[in-house]
Design a protein around this motif. Structure first.
Motif, PDB file in Angstrom:
ATOM      1  N   SER A  51      11.002   6.118  21.650  1.00  0.00           N
ATOM      2  CA  SER A  51      10.330   4.940  22.200  1.00  0.00           C
ATOM      3  C   SER A  51      11.233   3.750  21.958  1.00  0.00           C
ATOM      4  O   SER A  51      11.851   3.638  20.897  1.00  0.00           O
ATOM      5  N   LEU A  53      11.846  -0.689  22.842  1.00  0.00           N
ATOM      6  CA  LEU A  53      11.343  -1.936  23.419  1.00  0.00           C
ATOM      7  C   LEU A  53      12.421  -3.004  23.344  1.00  0.00           C
ATOM      8  O   LEU A  53      13.345  -2.919  22.537  1.00  0.00           O
ATOM      9  N   PRO A  58       8.839  -7.578  24.949  1.00  0.00           N
ATOM     10  CA  PRO A  58       8.168  -6.308  24.657  1.00  0.00           C
ATOM     11  C   PRO A  58       7.292  -5.798  25.789  1.00  0.00           C
ATOM     12  O   PRO A  58       6.963  -4.616  25.834  1.00  0.00           O
ATOM     13  N   LEU A  61       8.931  -2.463  30.216  1.00  0.00           N
ATOM     14  CA  LEU A  61       9.105  -1.065  29.841  1.00  0.00           C
ATOM     15  C   LEU A  61      10.578  -0.681  29.937  1.00  0.00           C
ATOM     16  O   LEU A  61      11.284  -1.101  30.856  1.00  0.00           O
ATOM     17  N   THR A  66       8.350   6.527  31.294  1.00  0.00           N
ATOM     18  CA  THR A  66       7.136   5.742  31.047  1.00  0.00           C
ATOM     19  C   THR A  66       6.669   5.086  32.331  1.00  0.00           C
ATOM     20  O   THR A  66       5.467   5.047  32.637  1.00  0.00           O
ATOM     21  N   THR A  91       4.054   2.177  23.129  1.00  0.00           N
ATOM     22  CA  THR A  91       4.356   1.381  24.321  1.00  0.00           C
ATOM     23  C   THR A  91       3.333   1.585  25.427  1.00  0.00           C
ATOM     24  O   THR A  91       2.844   0.625  26.036  1.00  0.00           O
ATOM     25  N   ASN A  94      -0.065   0.008  24.514  1.00  0.00           N
ATOM     26  CA  ASN A  94      -0.028  -1.459  24.585  1.00  0.00           C
ATOM     27  C   ASN A  94      -0.065  -1.951  26.021  1.00  0.00           C
ATOM     28  O   ASN A  94      -0.775  -2.914  26.348  1.00  0.00           O
ATOM     29  N   THR A  95       0.707  -1.302  26.883  1.00  0.00           N
ATOM     30  CA  THR A  95       0.760  -1.725  28.284  1.00  0.00           C
ATOM     31  C   THR A  95      -0.589  -1.509  28.969  1.00  0.00           C
ATOM     32  O   THR A  95      -1.067  -2.383  29.706  1.00  0.00           O
ATOM     33  N   PHE A 122       6.851  -1.771  16.083  1.00  0.00           N
ATOM     34  CA  PHE A 122       6.787  -1.797  17.545  1.00  0.00           C
ATOM     35  C   PHE A 122       5.564  -2.527  18.079  1.00  0.00           C
ATOM     36  O   PHE A 122       5.293  -2.483  19.268  1.00  0.00           O
TER      37      PHE A 122
END
Length: 293
Positions: A51, A53, A58, A61, A66, A91, A94-95, A122
């Protein structure tokens, strides 16, 4: 409990190690190179980025795979409940929380150390709607079925450092995952186009779900298998959904129109032999990884 994605993208040299530890499952490292921060696992002397960032952005992507996972929104653009098997740096979670702040997002990760690192390095975000559970993904799904839970979107992104754990590849497991889907539920699975297991995975998903979309491009060897509980819409229907999704996803660096251009139906390709054996709990695929493609 599960591990995460193996997004094997090249990592530049001269990185600074900002964190390193040995968990029950693997060596875990967090490395910085300029603006890029990556979570890395060391398994059998191989290192792979799990992963990444951009520290200054952040929200953007990094990994191609992803971005490909967001093809799922073409089948269900308003998921209210999401299950992610394999956390990594968090990630995806969070998105999705930014996109759907009211959605319930459950992350399942085999390694408690990975969850801790995701939080500390992260920015993995949790609240009453976003949770993380350290548990084997198949066990979690079995227990969720007993509780009669359902999800609008299941994302399978679990890797053991080398490949997807074998008990998450079988017909029996996929049938359990399918039962966990809501009436309009969808499933996306992160896998690879260049694996010796390609034909076996294809045959197994087709056996359980019927038709599915292959989502891939020429940027790397990732393949997303996209399918659902209901019959799939045709390409023309999906195309009409693109403008709204494009506006929604562009801030995250996702070009959904480009992704759509590379989507193909498995039934139209049928790029695996008719006699390919379906993976089952009794038929372990572990040794197939060495089969010549």
């Amino acid at each position: 409990m599960l591990l995460l994605l193996a997004a094997c993208s090249p990592w530049p040299g001269n990185a600074e190690v900002v964190h390193s530890e040995r968990s029950l499952y693997r060596n875990i490292m967090v490395e910085d190179k300029g603006d890029l921060r990556c979570l890395r696992f060391n398994v059998k002397q191989n290192k792979s980025n799990q992963s990444c960032l951009y520290k200054s952005q952040p929200q953007q992507l990094v990994f191609n795979y992803t971005k490909l996972l967001f093809s799922g929104l073409m089948l269900n653009s308003k998921p209210g409940s999401i299950l992610i098997i394999g956390l990594g740096g968090g990630t995806m979670s969070n998105t999705l929380h930014q996109l759907y702040p009211k959605a319930r997002i459950e992350n399942v990760e085999i390694d408690p150390a990975v969850i801790k690192v995701a939080r500390e390095y992260f920015g993995f975000f949790e609240n009453e709607r976003v949770t993380a559970t350290d548990q084997d993904g198949r066990l979690f799904i079995k227990r969720a079925l007993m509780k009669k839970q359902q999800y609008d979107w299941i994302i399978l992104d679990a890797f053991n450092g080398e490949y997807i754990p074998e008990h998450l590849l079988t017909r029996e497991f996929l049938l359990e995952a399918k039962q966990l889907l809501s009436d309009k539920g969808i499933l996306t699975s992160n896998t690879f186009s260049n694996s010796g297991l390609y034909a076996y995975e294809s045959a197994t998903y087709y056996d359980v779900f019927g038709d599915y979309f292959n989502v891939r491009n020429n940027k790397n060897e990732n393949r997303i298998i996209l399918t659902g509980k209901q019959p799939l819409p045709d390409i023309q229907t999906l195309g009409r959904r693109l403008p709204a999704l494009d506006r929604q996803l562009k801030p995250f660096g996702v070009d959904i129109k480009e992704i759509f251009a590379h989507m193909t139906l498995a039934s139209q390709e049928r790029d695996w032999p008719q006699d390919t054996r379906v993976l089952t709990d009794q038929y372990s695929p572990a040794n197939l990884l060495n089969i010549d493609k």
